[in-house]
Design a protein around this motif. Structure first.
Motif, mmCIF file in Angstrom:
data_model
loop_
_atom_site.group_PDB
_atom_site.id
_atom_site.type_symbol
_atom_site.label_atom_id
_atom_site.label_comp_id
_atom_site.label_asym_id
_atom_site.label_seq_id
_atom_site.Cartn_x
_atom_site.Cartn_y
_atom_site.Cartn_z
ATOM 1 N N ARG A 58 0.840 -1.211 0.000
ATOM 2 C CA ARG A 58 0.000 0.000 0.000
ATOM 3 C C ARG A 58 0.866 1.249 0.000
ATOM 4 N N TYR A 59 0.328 2.303 -0.578
ATOM 5 C CA TYR A 59 0.976 3.602 -0.436
ATOM 6 C C TYR A 59 0.942 4.021 1.030
ATOM 7 N N PRO A 60 1.930 4.801 1.444
ATOM 8 C CA PRO A 60 1.901 5.265 2.842
ATOM 9 C C PRO A 60 0.751 6.228 3.099
ATOM 10 N N ASP A 61 0.424 6.399 4.386
ATOM 11 C CA ASP A 61 -0.539 7.406 4.818
ATOM 12 C C ASP A 61 0.006 8.775 4.384
ATOM 13 N N PRO A 62 -0.675 9.466 3.454
ATOM 14 C CA PRO A 62 -0.117 10.715 2.927
ATOM 15 C C PRO A 62 -0.004 11.810 3.987
ATOM 16 N N SER A 63 -0.819 11.743 5.023
ATOM 17 C CA SER A 63 -0.756 12.790 6.054
ATOM 18 C C SER A 63 0.138 12.367 7.212
ATOM 19 N N ALA A 64 0.467 11.071 7.319
ATOM 20 C CA ALA A 64 1.316 10.556 8.395
ATOM 21 C C ALA A 64 0.855 11.059 9.758
ATOM 22 N N GLY A 65 -0.437 10.972 9.986
ATOM 23 C CA GLY A 65 -1.049 11.567 11.173
ATOM 24 C C GLY A 65 -0.478 11.058 12.495
ATOM 25 N N LEU A 66 -0.300 9.760 12.595
ATOM 26 C CA LEU A 66 0.171 9.153 13.836
ATOM 27 C C LEU A 66 1.592 9.620 14.162
ATOM 28 N N LYS A 68 3.090 12.283 13.024
ATOM 29 C CA LYS A 68 3.118 13.716 13.322
ATOM 30 C C LYS A 68 2.739 13.983 14.778
ATOM 31 N N ALA A 69 1.713 13.281 15.254
ATOM 32 C CA ALA A 69 1.281 13.467 16.645
ATOM 33 C C ALA A 69 2.423 13.101 17.588
ATOM 34 N N ARG A 70 3.119 12.032 17.275
ATOM 35 C CA ARG A 70 4.242 11.587 18.111
ATOM 36 C C ARG A 70 5.373 12.618 18.077
ATOM 37 N N LEU A 71 5.640 13.160 16.907
ATOM 38 C CA LEU A 71 6.710 14.158 16.781
ATOM 39 C C LEU A 71 6.370 15.445 17.538
ATOM 40 N N ARG A 72 5.108 15.840 17.477
ATOM 41 C CA ARG A 72 4.662 17.037 18.204
ATOM 42 C C ARG A 72 4.981 16.916 19.679
ATOM 43 N N LEU A 85 6.260 17.107 6.941
ATOM 44 C CA LEU A 85 7.340 16.121 7.010
ATOM 45 C C LEU A 85 8.076 16.022 5.678
ATOM 46 N N GLY A 86 9.359 15.711 5.767
ATOM 47 C CA GLY A 86 10.157 15.527 4.564
ATOM 48 C C GLY A 86 10.971 14.250 4.626
ATOM 49 N N ASN A 87 11.404 13.816 3.450
ATOM 50 C CA ASN A 87 12.299 12.665 3.339
ATOM 51 C C ASN A 87 13.709 13.163 3.709
ATOM 52 N N GLY A 88 13.889 13.379 5.004
ATOM 53 C CA GLY A 88 15.064 14.106 5.498
ATOM 54 C C GLY A 88 14.784 15.600 5.437
ATOM 55 N N SER A 89 15.515 16.388 6.228
ATOM 56 C CA SER A 89 15.271 17.834 6.139
ATOM 57 C C SER A 89 15.820 18.395 4.833
ATOM 58 N N ASN A 246 5.980 11.173 0.164
ATOM 59 C CA ASN A 246 7.421 11.384 0.374
ATOM 60 C C ASN A 246 7.983 10.672 1.595
ATOM 61 N N VAL A 247 7.137 10.355 2.576
ATOM 62 C CA VAL A 247 7.636 9.634 3.763
ATOM 63 C C VAL A 247 7.099 8.204 3.699
#
Ligand SMILES: *Cc1c(COP(=O)(O)O)cnc(C)c1O
Length: 357
Positions: A58-66, A68-72, A85-89, A246-247
């Motif tokens: 499957r394609y990844p979750d385009p919003s990467a919600g989970l 992002k919440a963890r990173l916050r 989010l980026g594939n590296g900064s 991208n992620v």
């Protein structure tokens, strides 16, 4: 007429030399600011299980919600700020450069600093203005103010701490730059884990500030995950330039899992900071070595005949970074990443032999 690169490829791209990544096979690798510690056994087992069940079809979750919440949570990102989010900064730097690339636009940075700011500006066809740093690689407030007035940059990059010099710029001077800039200011906090200083809490105060982070220097360089936090009105536009997936799936699942399992990477960063201060002391006591302060996981130092010392280290199977010749202010400068205590001892012994050879 035959197609040739001269006719087809943009001049400014042909003028670039590709970012050189040296072969490190069989060497003690202290050149790229990687975390030398692997993840603990239990966490590696968890990663294996997650990889096994990841939906790679499957394609990844385009919003990467989970994630992002963890990173916050892990990075204390203010609730009112948005996250991209980026594939590296590196990819985020590219998105930013593409976004401002209208004819005549200027991207500004200081020099010496992270070379990808200048390179990626060239990729995007944007003029880059590098303002020289002052004594001991501090910001030169007069030069910055004048350059901002003259060039009206759409975007200013400041690495905080700076790479390859290792120092944190004066906070008040960075704030003044944000206040006087006519465009965006991106504070690149790739080395935040080793610095204990951040502009993240200032996102609420400055509407033209973006703060960039990465998991690379913290210990997950291989996963490729960076982020930028800032005002919704900016990130909404930047998000249009982000390629949809991208992620990747594994990065999303594994980064989330590592961050969820407590602050293992934070503890490793603390161990690296302890080693940094030992390495700083040892280097300060080494004859013919001038050491610069460091708030990052690497140390810049100057020693006579740096090219020869660099080669001597390589012959003794230690790879660091030779900065001699990359910028006028970096003459005879070398940069070493802080490794494990054992790696650092090997480096110090090899350095002393190479200097006296
Ligand atoms: C290493 C580095 C980066 C790149 O990080 P990635 O997330 O691995 O692309 C960005 N900025 C600075 C200042 C760095 O030193």
């Amino acid at each position: 007429m035959k197609a040739t690169p001269e006719k087809i490829i943009r001049e400014e791209i042909r003028a670039l030399s590709a970012y050189h990544i040296p072969d490190s096979c069989g060497l003690v690798k202290l050149d790229a600011m990687e975390n030398p510690y692997g993840l603990p056994e239990a966490m590696r087992g968890e990663i294996a299980r997650l990889a096994e069940s990841a939906a790679l079809n499957r394609y990844p979750d385009p919003s990467a919600g989970l994630l992002k919440a963890r990173l916050r949570q892990a990075m204390d990102i203010p609730a009112q700020a948005d996250v991209l989010l980026g594939n590296g900064s590196d990819e985020i730097i590219q998105i930013l450069a593409l976004a401002v690339a209208r004819p005549g636009a200027v991207i500004m940075g200081v020099e010496p600093s992270f070379v990808m700011f200048r390179m990626i500006a060239a990729f995007a066809g944007v003029r880059f203005v590098g303002v020289p740093l002052g004594e001991d690689f501090a910001l030169d407030p007069g030069a910055m103010a004048e350059a901002i007035r003259l060039h009206q940059p759409a975007l200013i990059f400041l690495a905080y701490p700076n790479n390859p010099t290792g120092n944190l710029f004066d906070r008040a001077e960075v704030s003044r730059i944000i206040e006087t800039a006519p465009g965006l200011v991106v504070v690149d906090e790739a080395y935040h884990a080793f610095a204990g200083q951040s502009f993240m809490p200032m996102l609420g105060r400055y509407a033209n500030l973006l703060v960039m982070r990465t998991l690379s220097k913290l210990g997950l360089a291989g996963l490729r995950l960076g982020l930028v936090a800032g005002g919704r009105e900016w990130l909404r536009e930047l998000d249009k330039l982000r390629l949809p997936y991208n992620v990747n799936v594994l990065t999303q699942v594994l980064a989330e899992a590592v961050l969820a399992q407590g602050d293992e990477l934070g503890r490793q960063a603390e161990a690296i900071k302890v080693e940094r201060s030992r390495l700083l002391d040892e280097l300060r006591r080494t004859p013919k070595v001038k050491v610069f302060v460091s708030d990052a996981n690497f140390i810049l130092f100057r020693t006579p005949k740096a090219d020869r010392v660099f080669q001597g280290l390589k012959e003794r199977r230690v790879l660091i970074k030779n900065l001699n010749g990359t910028h006028p202010q970096l003459g005879d400068c070398l940069r070493v990443t802080v490794g494990t205590p054992g790696e650092n001892d090997i480096f110090l012994a090899a350095l002393r032999k190479s200097i006296h050879a």
